[in-house]
Write a protein that holds these residues in place. Sequence first.
Motif, PDB file in Angstrom:
ATOM      1  N   VAL A   1       0.957  -1.208  -0.191  1.00 30.57           N
ATOM      2  CA  VAL A   1      -0.162   0.457  -0.160  1.00 30.57           C
ATOM      3  C   VAL A   1       1.149   0.779   0.080  1.00 30.57           C
ATOM      4  CG1 VAL A   1      -1.708   1.469   1.253  1.00 30.57           C
ATOM      5  CG2 VAL A   1      -1.992  -0.711   0.912  1.00 30.57           C
TER       6      VAL A   1
ATOM      7  N   ARG B   1     -12.304   6.984   5.784  1.00 33.09           N
ATOM      8  CA  ARG B   1     -12.775   6.176   5.252  1.00 33.09           C
ATOM      9  C   ARG B   1     -14.446   5.223   5.394  1.00 33.09           C
ATOM     10  NH1 ARG B   1      -8.853   2.148   3.570  1.00 33.09           N
ATOM     11  NH2 ARG B   1     -10.107   0.118   3.758  1.00 33.09           N
TER      12      ARG B   1
ATOM     13  N   LYS C   1     -16.084   0.058   4.639  1.00 33.96           N
ATOM     14  CA  LYS C   1     -15.238  -0.743   3.694  1.00 33.96           C
ATOM     15  C   LYS C   1     -14.252  -1.322   5.021  1.00 33.96           C
ATOM     16  CE  LYS C   1     -11.660   0.808   0.099  1.00 33.96           C
ATOM     17  NZ  LYS C   1     -11.077   1.907  -0.167  1.00 33.96           N
TER      18      LYS C   1
ATOM     19  N   GLU D   1      -7.247   7.919   7.613  1.00 34.46           N
ATOM     20  CA  GLU D   1      -5.845   7.538   6.542  1.00 34.46           C
ATOM     21  C   GLU D   1      -5.744   8.506   6.412  1.00 34.46           C
ATOM     22  OE1 GLU D   1      -7.539   4.300   4.649  1.00 34.46           O
ATOM     23  OE2 GLU D   1      -8.347   5.878   3.188  1.00 34.46           O
ATOM     24  N   PHE D   2      -3.973   8.078   5.613  1.00 35.63           N
ATOM     25  CA  PHE D   2      -3.643   9.168   4.702  1.00 35.63           C
ATOM     26  C   PHE D   2      -3.668   8.792   3.353  1.00 35.63           C
ATOM     27  CE2 PHE D   2      -0.453   8.699   8.032  1.00 35.63           C
ATOM     28  CZ  PHE D   2      -0.004   9.955   8.755  1.00 35.63           C
TER      29      PHE D   2
ATOM     30  N   GLY E   1      -4.751   7.510  -0.260  1.00 34.43           N
ATOM     31  CA  GLY E   1      -3.023   6.172  -1.117  1.00 34.43           C
ATOM     32  C   GLY E   1      -3.893   5.091  -1.146  1.00 34.43           C
ATOM     33  N   GLY E   2      -4.001   4.229  -1.456  1.00 33.50           N
ATOM     34  CA  GLY E   2      -4.132   2.397  -1.857  1.00 33.50           C
ATOM     35  C   GLY E   2      -3.137   1.946  -2.088  1.00 33.50           C
ATOM     36  N   LYS E   3      -4.305   0.474  -2.413  1.00 36.03           N
ATOM     37  CA  LYS E   3      -2.973  -0.705  -2.503  1.00 36.03           C
ATOM     38  C   LYS E   3      -2.113  -0.184  -4.026  1.00 36.03           C
ATOM     39  CE  LYS E   3      -6.578  -3.592  -0.766  1.00 36.03           C
ATOM     40  NZ  LYS E   3      -7.514  -3.553  -1.363  1.00 36.03           N
TER      41      LYS E   3
ATOM     42  N   GLU F   1      -3.980   6.685  -6.752  1.00 39.14           N
ATOM     43  CA  GLU F   1      -5.152   7.028  -6.212  1.00 39.14           C
ATOM     44  C   GLU F   1      -5.131   8.735  -5.608  1.00 39.14           C
ATOM     45  OE1 GLU F   1      -6.484   5.141  -4.154  1.00 39.14           O
ATOM     46  OE2 GLU F   1      -5.202   3.305  -4.993  1.00 39.14           O
TER      47      GLU F   1
ATOM     48  N   LEU G   1      -1.855  -8.413   8.967  1.00 42.04           N
ATOM     49  CA  LEU G   1      -3.187  -7.641   8.534  1.00 42.04           C
ATOM     50  C   LEU G   1      -4.066  -8.579   8.055  1.00 42.04           C
ATOM     51  CD1 LEU G   1      -4.924  -4.821   8.628  1.00 42.04           C
ATOM     52  CD2 LEU G   1      -4.598  -4.625   5.889  1.00 42.04           C
TER      53      LEU G   1
ATOM     54  N   LEU H   1       1.114  -5.987   5.948  1.00 46.20           N
ATOM     55  CA  LEU H   1       1.004  -4.998   4.484  1.00 46.20           C
ATOM     56  C   LEU H   1       2.108  -3.941   5.017  1.00 46.20           C
ATOM     57  CD1 LEU H   1      -1.315  -2.075   4.162  1.00 46.20           C
ATOM     58  CD2 LEU H   1      -0.683  -1.408   6.865  1.00 46.20           C
TER      59      LEU H   1
ATOM     60  N   LEU I   1       3.295  -0.527   3.883  1.00 50.53           N
ATOM     61  CA  LEU I   1       2.843   0.454   3.760  1.00 50.53           C
ATOM     62  C   LEU I   1       3.631   1.724   3.843  1.00 50.53           C
ATOM     63  CD1 LEU I   1      -0.436   2.472   5.761  1.00 50.53           C
ATOM     64  CD2 LEU I   1       1.782   3.443   5.198  1.00 50.53           C
TER      65      LEU I   1
ATOM     66  N   PRO J   1      -6.220   3.482  11.367  1.00 55.07           N
ATOM     67  CA  PRO J   1      -5.450   2.122  11.436  1.00 55.07           C
ATOM     68  C   PRO J   1      -4.911   1.662  12.448  1.00 55.07           C
ATOM     69  CG  PRO J   1      -6.005   2.960   9.310  1.00 55.07           C
ATOM     70  CD  PRO J   1      -5.885   4.675  10.108  1.00 55.07           C
TER      71      PRO J   1
ATOM     72  N   ASP K   1      -0.927   2.640  11.713  1.00 51.67           N
ATOM     73  CA  ASP K   1      -0.647   4.430  10.796  1.00 51.67           C
ATOM     74  C   ASP K   1       0.036   5.094  12.319  1.00 51.67           C
ATOM     75  OD1 ASP K   1      -2.028   3.911   8.695  1.00 51.67           O
ATOM     76  OD2 ASP K   1      -2.627   5.499   8.584  1.00 51.67           O
TER      77      ASP K   1
HETATM   78  N1  LIG Z   1      -5.314   4.378   1.972  1.00 51.96           N
HETATM   79  C1  LIG Z   1      -4.747   3.967   3.129  1.00 51.96           C
HETATM   80  N2  LIG Z   1      -4.462   2.624   3.414  1.00 51.96           N
HETATM   81  C2  LIG Z   1      -4.508   2.315   4.745  1.00 51.96           C
HETATM   82  C3  LIG Z   1      -3.483   3.123   5.641  1.00 51.96           C
HETATM   83  N3  LIG Z   1      -3.162   3.290   7.048  1.00 51.96           N
HETATM   84  C4  LIG Z   1      -3.636   1.830   6.380  1.00 51.96           C
HETATM   85  O1  LIG Z   1      -3.758   0.673   7.711  1.00 51.96           O
HETATM   86  N4  LIG Z   1      -4.280   1.700   5.434  1.00 51.96           N
HETATM   87  C5  LIG Z   1      -4.525  -0.245   4.802  1.00 51.96           C
HETATM   88  C6  LIG Z   1      -5.966  -0.265   4.887  1.00 51.96           C
HETATM   89  C7  LIG Z   1      -6.547  -1.196   3.822  1.00 51.96           C
HETATM   90  O2  LIG Z   1      -6.591  -2.370   4.304  1.00 51.96           O
HETATM   91  C8  LIG Z   1      -4.708  -0.725   2.826  1.00 51.96           C
HETATM   92  C9  LIG Z   1      -5.313  -0.040   1.756  1.00 51.96           C
HETATM   93  O3  LIG Z   1      -6.930  -0.217   0.565  1.00 51.96           O
HETATM   94  P1  LIG Z   1      -7.746   0.576   0.160  1.00 51.96           P
HETATM   95  O4  LIG Z   1      -9.093  -0.789   0.525  1.00 51.96           O
HETATM   96  O5  LIG Z   1      -7.953   1.163   0.631  1.00 51.96           O
HETATM   97  O6  LIG Z   1      -7.408   0.497  -0.906  1.00 51.96           O
HETATM   98  P2  LIG Z   1      -7.983   0.778  -2.520  1.00 51.96           P
HETATM   99  O7  LIG Z   1      -7.705   2.397  -2.549  1.00 51.96           O
HETATM  100  O8  LIG Z   1      -6.675  -0.181  -3.164  1.00 51.96           O
HETATM  101  O9  LIG Z   1      -8.891   0.381  -2.291  1.00 51.96           O
HETATM  102  P3  LIG Z   1      -9.867  -0.917  -2.904  1.00 51.96           P
HETATM  103  O10 LIG Z   1      -9.839  -0.203  -4.762  1.00 51.96           O
HETATM  104  O11 LIG Z   1      -9.584  -2.682  -2.451  1.00 51.96           O
HETATM  105  O12 LIG Z   1     -11.116  -0.699  -2.769  1.00 51.96           O
HETATM  106  O13 LIG Z   1      -4.271  -0.654   3.972  1.00 51.96           O
HETATM  107  C10 LIG Z   1      -3.592   4.730   5.638  1.00 51.96           C
HETATM  108  O14 LIG Z   1      -3.173   5.511   5.870  1.00 51.96           O
HETATM  109  N5  LIG Z   1      -4.101   4.532   4.000  1.00 51.96           N
END
Ligand SMILES: Nc1nc2c([nH]c(=O)n2[C@H]2C[C@H](O)[C@@H](COP(=O)(O)OP(=O)(O)OP(=O)(O)O)O2)c(=O)[nH]1
Length: 133
Positions: A7, A24, A28, A35-36, A38-40, A54, A78, A83, A85, A119, A122
């Motif tokens: 991530v 968030r 979800k 959170e900050f 961003g994403g995967k 993102e 996770l 994870l 990040l 989270p 973080d």
């Molecule tokens: N963006 C973000 N994700 C975080 C933070 N801290 C943390 O544990 N995460 C985790 C939460 C989720 O398990 C993963 C990010 O996945 P997500 O599902 O939000 O990402 P995405 O935007 O690609 O979403 P999707 O397309 O799968 O719906 O990282 C943070 O500060 N920012």
Amino acid sequence: MISPLFVVAVALIDADGRVLLQQRPPGKAMADLWEFPGGKVEAGETPESALIRELEEELGIHTHASCLAPATFASEPLGDRHLLLLLYVCRKWEGVPHPHHATALKWVRPAQMYALSMPPADLPLIGILEALL
Ligand SMILES: Nc1nc2c([nH]c(=O)n2[C@H]2C[C@H](O)[C@@H](COP(=O)(O)OP(=O)(O)OP(=O)(O)O)O2)c(=O)[nH]1
């Protein structure tokens, strides 16, 4: 066998030294936590290209790889994944952030983050941002 979840996320920093957090959405994983942005990282992407995508999708802003400075990272179990990040800092972007996916946006100083629900991965990042900004 544990598979890593890559991530990328960013501390966008404004002229007053505040950082943008997004909340968030319901439904979800980790709903309502701050959170900050961003994403995967998806197949075929670099971390930087994933973060640029993102930011466009989530906030409607554009930045460049040269404006993304690596800051620190988090490493945290996770579920059945692990994870990783990568947190960048960014002070230059084009456009005004709007919450396209998030429930809300908030500009906060790092010290104010301790009072927000974030989270678990973080939490160690907050002190590092405090020292950096
Ligand atoms: N963006 C973000 N994700 C975080 C933070 N801290 C943390 O544990 N995460 C985790 C939460 C989720 O398990 C993963 C990010 O996945 P997500 O599902 O939000 O990402 P995405 O935007 O690609 O979403 P999707 O397309 O799968 O719906 O990282 C943070 O500060 N920012």
